[in-house]
Design a protein around this motif. Structure first.
Motif, PDB file in Angstrom:
ATOM      1  N   SER A 146       1.008  -1.193  -0.300  1.00  0.00           N
ATOM      2  CA  SER A 146       0.118  -0.331   0.053  1.00  0.00           C
ATOM      3  C   SER A 146       0.646   1.261   0.206  1.00  0.00           C
ATOM      4  O   SER A 146       1.848   0.980   0.325  1.00  0.00           O
ATOM      5  CB  SER A 146      -1.324  -0.248   1.027  1.00  0.00           C
ATOM      6  OG  SER A 146      -0.535   0.343   2.399  1.00  0.00           O
ATOM      7  N   THR A 147       0.360   1.971  -0.513  1.00  0.00           N
ATOM      8  CA  THR A 147       0.485   3.257  -0.039  1.00  0.00           C
ATOM      9  C   THR A 147       1.156   4.265   1.165  1.00  0.00           C
ATOM     10  O   THR A 147       0.271   3.538   2.169  1.00  0.00           O
ATOM     11  CB  THR A 147       0.516   5.014  -1.043  1.00  0.00           C
ATOM     12  OG1 THR A 147      -0.876   4.828  -0.194  1.00  0.00           O
ATOM     13  CG2 THR A 147      -0.155   4.389  -2.299  1.00  0.00           C
ATOM     14  N   PRO A 151      -5.303   8.373   3.275  1.00  0.00           N
ATOM     15  CA  PRO A 151      -5.524   6.855   3.948  1.00  0.00           C
ATOM     16  C   PRO A 151      -4.262   6.255   3.164  1.00  0.00           C
ATOM     17  O   PRO A 151      -3.842   6.761   1.862  1.00  0.00           O
ATOM     18  CB  PRO A 151      -6.840   6.627   3.256  1.00  0.00           C
ATOM     19  CG  PRO A 151      -6.871   7.696   2.650  1.00  0.00           C
ATOM     20  CD  PRO A 151      -6.297   9.008   2.998  1.00  0.00           C
ATOM     21  N   ALA A 152      -3.479   5.593   3.625  1.00  0.00           N
ATOM     22  CA  ALA A 152      -2.877   4.753   2.906  1.00  0.00           C
ATOM     23  C   ALA A 152      -3.562   3.478   1.390  1.00  0.00           C
ATOM     24  O   ALA A 152      -4.962   3.709   1.956  1.00  0.00           O
ATOM     25  CB  ALA A 152      -2.286   3.108   3.358  1.00  0.00           C
ATOM     26  N   GLN A 153      -2.692   3.939   0.570  1.00  0.00           N
ATOM     27  CA  GLN A 153      -4.392   3.096  -0.668  1.00  0.00           C
ATOM     28  C   GLN A 153      -3.125   2.058  -1.152  1.00  0.00           C
ATOM     29  O   GLN A 153      -2.385   1.198  -1.434  1.00  0.00           O
ATOM     30  CB  GLN A 153      -4.238   4.150  -2.381  1.00  0.00           C
ATOM     31  CG  GLN A 153      -5.112   5.675  -1.193  1.00  0.00           C
ATOM     32  CD  GLN A 153      -4.720   6.493  -2.745  1.00  0.00           C
ATOM     33  OE1 GLN A 153      -4.795   5.979  -4.456  1.00  0.00           O
ATOM     34  NE2 GLN A 153      -4.853   7.791  -2.337  1.00  0.00           N
ATOM     35  N   THR A 154      -4.719   0.971  -1.598  1.00  0.00           N
ATOM     36  CA  THR A 154      -4.187  -0.265  -2.216  1.00  0.00           C
ATOM     37  C   THR A 154      -4.575  -0.395  -2.849  1.00  0.00           C
ATOM     38  O   THR A 154      -6.225  -0.225  -3.229  1.00  0.00           O
ATOM     39  CB  THR A 154      -4.209  -1.286  -1.103  1.00  0.00           C
ATOM     40  OG1 THR A 154      -3.159  -2.646  -1.807  1.00  0.00           O
ATOM     41  CG2 THR A 154      -5.571  -1.961  -0.040  1.00  0.00           C
ATOM     42  N   VAL A 155      -4.799  -1.873  -3.527  1.00  0.00           N
ATOM     43  CA  VAL A 155      -5.170  -2.351  -5.005  1.00  0.00           C
ATOM     44  C   VAL A 155      -5.536  -3.978  -4.439  1.00  0.00           C
ATOM     45  O   VAL A 155      -4.514  -4.579  -4.006  1.00  0.00           O
ATOM     46  CB  VAL A 155      -4.385  -2.585  -6.208  1.00  0.00           C
ATOM     47  CG1 VAL A 155      -6.041  -3.596  -7.165  1.00  0.00           C
ATOM     48  CG2 VAL A 155      -4.823  -1.759  -6.722  1.00  0.00           C
ATOM     49  N   PRO A 156      -6.313  -4.703  -3.967  1.00  0.00           N
ATOM     50  CA  PRO A 156      -6.501  -5.505  -2.659  1.00  0.00           C
ATOM     51  C   PRO A 156      -6.312  -6.877  -3.555  1.00  0.00           C
ATOM     52  O   PRO A 156      -6.592  -6.865  -5.022  1.00  0.00           O
ATOM     53  CB  PRO A 156      -8.308  -5.287  -1.962  1.00  0.00           C
ATOM     54  CG  PRO A 156      -8.938  -5.028  -2.428  1.00  0.00           C
ATOM     55  CD  PRO A 156      -7.833  -3.562  -3.599  1.00  0.00           C
TER      56      PRO A 156
END
Length: 165
Positions: A146-147, A151-156
């Protein structure tokens, strides 16, 4: 809506939990004692309907995170005893977050934002595809990198939709 609380630590014991309801349930419920390394201890009642991420077998010594409903009644005993809704056996490189995700798929604590792709599996707890919109729902997010933003960003890797009655 479930207000997810969590406790993370190492499993120090696993025992059968007797409900006293009937003999058919004998051996179906487990009591997992989890210690966080600072002396804090929690007992989780793990029921047959507890969602165990990836159906991992949890043993003594494993590092786990147990999620429970903060609004559910609990007995006034020590150590605290919570009914586990979700149990996660921690695996390096895999992160899990159970929380309510708002309309922009940001967690209720504002710490994680989910970015969907057309290939992101969105499933029900029973493994069947979820065909609705995952926004404004309780979700279990299984993700990797995640970034470092807030907020932390993610592609799950995948999303589990937690449908409650």
């Amino acid at each position: 809506m479930v207000d997810f609380g969590f406790f993370r630590g190492f499993v120090t014991s696993i025992n059968d939990f007797l409900t006293g309801q009937n003999a058919e349930n004998e051996g179906c419920f487990k009591l997992m004692t989890v210690e966080d390394g600072t002396g804090a201890i929690v007992n989780f009642v793990v029921a047959p309907e507890t969602y165990v991420v990836d159906q991992e077998i949890i043993g003594v010594g494993d590092r786990v995170t147990g999620y429970y409903d903060r609004n559910a009644p609990v007995p006034l005993i020590f150590p605290p005893q919570y009914r586990a809704l979700v149990m996660v056996k921690e695996i390096p490189g895999v992160n899990v977050k159970a929380d309510f995700f708002k309309s922009q798929l940001v967690s209720s604590d504002g710490m994680l934002q989910v970015n969907l792709t057309p290939y992101t599996p969105i499933l029900l707890a029973n493994g069947q595809p979820f065909t609705g919109n995952p926004a404004n729902r309780n979700l279990i997010i299984i993700y990797g990198p995640s970034t470092r933003s807030i907020p932390a960003q993610t592609v799950p890797y995948r999303i589990i939709v937690w449908c409650s009655e």
